[in-house]
Each structure stands twice: as C-alpha cells, then as structure tokens.
Design a protein around this motif. Structure first.
Motif, PDB file in Angstrom:
ATOM      1  N   VAL A   9       0.837  -1.202   0.000  1.00 23.70           N
ATOM      2  CA  VAL A   9       0.000   0.000   0.000  1.00 23.70           C
ATOM      3  C   VAL A   9       0.871   1.250   0.000  1.00 23.70           C
ATOM      4  O   VAL A   9       0.599   2.207  -0.733  1.00 23.70           O
ATOM      5  CB  VAL A   9      -0.961  -0.013   1.213  1.00 23.70           C
ATOM      6  N   ILE A  10       1.937   1.247   0.776  1.00 17.74           N
ATOM      7  CA  ILE A  10       2.845   2.405   0.813  1.00 17.74           C
ATOM      8  C   ILE A  10       3.486   2.615  -0.550  1.00 17.74           C
ATOM      9  O   ILE A  10       3.559   3.744  -1.049  1.00 17.74           O
ATOM     10  CB  ILE A  10       3.906   2.225   1.924  1.00 17.74           C
ATOM     11  N   ILE A  11       3.940   1.540  -1.183  1.00 16.44           N
ATOM     12  CA  ILE A  11       4.562   1.657  -2.506  1.00 16.44           C
ATOM     13  C   ILE A  11       3.548   2.161  -3.526  1.00 16.44           C
ATOM     14  O   ILE A  11       3.865   3.036  -4.352  1.00 16.44           O
ATOM     15  CB  ILE A  11       5.177   0.306  -2.930  1.00 16.44           C
ATOM     16  N   LEU A  12       2.322   1.663  -3.474  1.00 12.48           N
ATOM     17  CA  LEU A  12       1.291   2.124  -4.410  1.00 12.48           C
ATOM     18  C   LEU A  12       0.969   3.607  -4.198  1.00 12.48           C
ATOM     19  O   LEU A  12       0.754   4.339  -5.171  1.00 12.48           O
ATOM     20  CB  LEU A  12       0.028   1.287  -4.263  1.00 12.48           C
ATOM     21  N   MET A  13       0.942   4.060  -2.951  1.00  7.04           N
ATOM     22  CA  MET A  13       0.694   5.478  -2.679  1.00  7.04           C
ATOM     23  C   MET A  13       1.827   6.356  -3.201  1.00  7.04           C
ATOM     24  O   MET A  13       1.595   7.435  -3.741  1.00  7.04           O
ATOM     25  CB  MET A  13       0.491   5.703  -1.175  1.00  7.04           C
ATOM     26  N   ILE A  14       3.059   5.882  -3.066  1.00  7.45           N
ATOM     27  CA  ILE A  14       4.201   6.631  -3.590  1.00  7.45           C
ATOM     28  C   ILE A  14       4.118   6.717  -5.105  1.00  7.45           C
ATOM     29  O   ILE A  14       4.313   7.788  -5.694  1.00  7.45           O
ATOM     30  CB  ILE A  14       5.525   5.989  -3.129  1.00  7.45           C
ATOM     31  N   VAL A  15       3.800   5.616  -5.763  1.00 12.05           N
ATOM     32  CA  VAL A  15       3.681   5.607  -7.230  1.00 12.05           C
ATOM     33  C   VAL A  15       2.535   6.522  -7.673  1.00 12.05           C
ATOM     34  O   VAL A  15       2.674   7.278  -8.638  1.00 12.05           O
ATOM     35  CB  VAL A  15       3.489   4.164  -7.748  1.00 12.05           C
ATOM     36  N   ALA A  16       1.400   6.482  -6.965  1.00 15.28           N
ATOM     37  CA  ALA A  16       0.276   7.355  -7.312  1.00 15.28           C
ATOM     38  C   ALA A  16       0.664   8.823  -7.140  1.00 15.28           C
ATOM     39  O   ALA A  16       0.322   9.667  -7.977  1.00 15.28           O
ATOM     40  CB  ALA A  16      -0.937   7.008  -6.442  1.00 15.28           C
ATOM     41  N   GLY A  17       1.379   9.153  -6.082  1.00 20.00           N
ATOM     42  CA  GLY A  17       1.844  10.526  -5.868  1.00 20.00           C
ATOM     43  C   GLY A  17       2.804  10.976  -6.952  1.00 20.00           C
ATOM     44  O   GLY A  17       2.725  12.102  -7.443  1.00 20.00           O
ATOM     45  N   MET A  18       3.713  10.098  -7.357  1.00 21.65           N
ATOM     46  CA  MET A  18       4.655  10.431  -8.425  1.00 21.65           C
ATOM     47  C   MET A  18       3.912  10.675  -9.737  1.00 21.65           C
ATOM     48  O   MET A  18       4.242  11.603 -10.482  1.00 21.65           O
ATOM     49  CB  MET A  18       5.680   9.313  -8.591  1.00 21.65           C
ATOM     50  N   ALA A  19       2.900   9.853 -10.025  1.00 28.96           N
ATOM     51  CA  ALA A  19       2.124  10.022 -11.251  1.00 28.96           C
ATOM     52  C   ALA A  19       1.364  11.345 -11.227  1.00 28.96           C
ATOM     53  O   ALA A  19       1.305  12.061 -12.237  1.00 28.96           O
ATOM     54  CB  ALA A  19       1.166   8.843 -11.428  1.00 28.96           C
ATOM     55  N   LEU A  20       0.781  11.701 -10.073  1.00 28.29           N
ATOM     56  CA  LEU A  20       0.055  12.953  -9.956  1.00 28.29           C
ATOM     57  C   LEU A  20       0.981  14.151 -10.138  1.00 28.29           C
ATOM     58  O   LEU A  20       0.655  15.097 -10.857  1.00 28.29           O
ATOM     59  CB  LEU A  20      -0.636  13.022  -8.590  1.00 28.29           C
ATOM     60  N   ILE A  21       2.145  14.114  -9.523  1.00 29.39           N
ATOM     61  CA  ILE A  21       3.117  15.199  -9.677  1.00 29.39           C
ATOM     62  C   ILE A  21       3.561  15.315 -11.131  1.00 29.39           C
ATOM     63  O   ILE A  21       3.679  16.420 -11.676  1.00 29.39           O
ATOM     64  CB  ILE A  21       4.318  14.987  -8.732  1.00 29.39           C
ATOM     65  N   HIS A  22       3.800  14.206 -11.786  1.00 34.27           N
ATOM     66  CA  HIS A  22       4.197  14.216 -13.201  1.00 34.27           C
ATOM     67  C   HIS A  22       3.104  14.843 -14.059  1.00 34.27           C
ATOM     68  O   HIS A  22       3.381  15.653 -14.950  1.00 34.27           O
ATOM     69  CB  HIS A  22       4.510  12.794 -13.663  1.00 34.27           C
ATOM     70  N   LEU A  23       1.850  14.485 -13.810  1.00 38.18           N
ATOM     71  CA  LEU A  23       0.730  15.040 -14.561  1.00 38.18           C
ATOM     72  C   LEU A  23       0.613  16.537 -14.351  1.00 38.18           C
ATOM     73  O   LEU A  23       0.446  17.305 -15.306  1.00 38.18           O
ATOM     74  CB  LEU A  23      -0.568  14.340 -14.139  1.00 38.18           C
ATOM     75  N   LEU A  24       0.729  16.990 -13.107  1.00 39.02           N
ATOM     76  CA  LEU A  24       0.636  18.417 -12.816  1.00 39.02           C
ATOM     77  C   LEU A  24       1.793  19.195 -13.440  1.00 39.02           C
ATOM     78  O   LEU A  24       1.601  20.304 -13.948  1.00 39.02           O
ATOM     79  CB  LEU A  24       0.584  18.648 -11.308  1.00 39.02           C
ATOM     80  N   ASN A  25       2.987  18.638 -13.420  1.00 41.07           N
ATOM     81  CA  ASN A  25       4.132  19.297 -14.057  1.00 41.07           C
ATOM     82  C   ASN A  25       3.932  19.409 -15.560  1.00 41.07           C
ATOM     83  O   ASN A  25       4.277  20.420 -16.168  1.00 41.07           O
ATOM     84  CB  ASN A  25       5.424  18.545 -13.756  1.00 41.07           C
ATOM     85  N   ALA A  26       3.374  18.372 -16.188  1.00 40.91           N
ATOM     86  CA  ALA A  26       3.123  18.408 -17.628  1.00 40.91           C
ATOM     87  C   ALA A  26       2.100  19.494 -17.963  1.00 40.91           C
ATOM     88  O   ALA A  26       2.270  20.245 -18.936  1.00 40.91           O
ATOM     89  CB  ALA A  26       2.641  17.047 -18.117  1.00 40.91           C
ATOM     90  N   GLN A  27       1.035  19.608 -17.162  1.00 44.82           N
ATOM     91  CA  GLN A  27       0.036  20.656 -17.388  1.00 44.82           C
ATOM     92  C   GLN A  27       0.656  22.041 -17.212  1.00 44.82           C
ATOM     93  O   GLN A  27       0.384  22.960 -17.992  1.00 44.82           O
ATOM     94  CB  GLN A  27      -1.134  20.494 -16.422  1.00 44.82           C
TER      95      GLN A  27
END
Length: 74
Positions: A9-27
């Motif tokens: 669960v911790i690893i999945l939350m870290i991956v989800a956070g990284m994906a969200l940050i990547h998406l926001l940076n792209a926008q």
C-alpha cells in the motif's frame, strides 16, 4: 502477511503521488508554453502600470515586546 500488504500500500501510494506530480508538471509546462510572455499575476511583486502611484500604507499601532507576549494592554 500484514506487513507485505502495508508495504504494498505504501509503494502504491508513492507511485500514485509520483504520477500525480508528473501530470501536474506536464500541465504546468503546457501552460507556460502557451503563454510564454504573459503579464505578471496580480500580487506577484511586479507592478502592472509603471505610472500608477502606490497606495498610502496603513499605520499599525506599535507594541512593545512585553505587550506582544502578554496579549496587549488590558
């Protein structure tokens, strides 16, 4: 077994956070590319009109160090 689930669960939350940050940076990068020389936002420290006079600062009451810690005069 409980430890493995917790780590997963911790690893999945870290991956989800990284994906969200990547998406926001792209926008953000797309917005910068679309408006590379836009005006500064209000309140960013730059004045939009060089001839405009600044407003008069409001005067705040001066308190002593002792008044600050005791909540002012009573």
């Amino acid at each position: 077994m409980e430890t493995i689930i917790t780590v997963a669960v911790i690893i999945l939350m870290i991956v989800a956070g990284m994906a969200l940050i990547h998406l926001l940076n792209a926008q953000h990068d797309e917005r910068i590319a679309a408006f590379p020389h836009s005006e500064a936002l209000r309140g960013s420290g730059r004045r939009s009109c060089p001839n405009r006079q600044p407003t008069e600062p409001t005067e705040l009451p001066v308190t002593t160090h002792h008044e600050h810690h005791t909540g002012g005069r009573r």
